[in-house]
Design a protein around this motif. Structure first.
Motif, PDB file in Angstrom:
ATOM      1  N   SER A  61       7.676  -2.255   2.545  1.00 48.04           N
ATOM      2  CA  SER A  61       7.196  -2.166   1.169  1.00 48.04           C
ATOM      3  C   SER A  61       5.959  -3.032   0.974  1.00 48.04           C
ATOM      4  CB  SER A  61       8.274  -2.646   0.194  1.00 48.04           C
ATOM      5  OG  SER A  61       9.422  -1.844   0.286  1.00 48.04           O
ATOM      6  N   GLN A  62       5.283  -2.785  -0.139  1.00 48.74           N
ATOM      7  CA  GLN A  62       4.185  -3.634  -0.576  1.00 48.74           C
ATOM      8  C   GLN A  62       4.566  -4.231  -1.917  1.00 48.74           C
ATOM      9  OE1 GLN A  62       0.355  -1.816  -0.792  1.00 48.74           O
ATOM     10  NE2 GLN A  62       0.345  -1.217   1.353  1.00 48.74           N
ATOM     11  N   TYR A  63       4.199  -5.476  -2.119  1.00 49.45           N
ATOM     12  CA  TYR A  63       4.513  -6.178  -3.357  1.00 49.45           C
ATOM     13  C   TYR A  63       3.242  -6.797  -3.931  1.00 49.45           C
ATOM     14  CZ  TYR A  63       9.236  -5.886  -1.467  1.00 49.45           C
ATOM     15  OH  TYR A  63      10.421  -5.436  -0.934  1.00 49.45           O
TER      16      TYR A  63
END
Length: 97
Positions: A61-63
């Motif tokens: 994921s990217q945050y």
């Protein structure tokens, strides 16, 4: 920013860090991973004045995130993986795990 993946590769422990040059008393990392809660993840001041904390995040994921300095100033991570515009006319840092 340092990333250490679990053996299962399902999570990644990310160490968020700001240098002493930010000249702060308190720093929090605020982002997607904590619903932008301004008090959920404080950074500890280390030797030499730098600030850091580690958070386990789901891999793949990217945050988006930013640092809240002394409750009033927002800073980006100088070593972020990317930067994305936000609704306030500035940019958020991005960590990809």
């Amino acid at each position: 920013m340092n990333k250490t993946y679990a053996k299962s590769k399902k999570t990644c422990r990310v160490t968020f860090e700001l240098p002493a040059e930010v000249k702060a008393d308190k720093v929090f990392v605020v982002g997607d991973f904590n619903d932008w809660n301004a008090s959920a993840h404080p950074l500890k001041q280390r030797k030499g004045g730098r600030f850091s904390t580690s958070i386990s995040l789901a891999a793949g994921s990217q945050y988006q995130f930013r640092y809240l300095v002394d409750g009033e100033r927002w800073e980006n991570d100088w070593a972020a993986d990317a930067y994305l515009p936000n609704s306030f006319g500035t940019e958020n840092s991005v960590v990809a795990v």
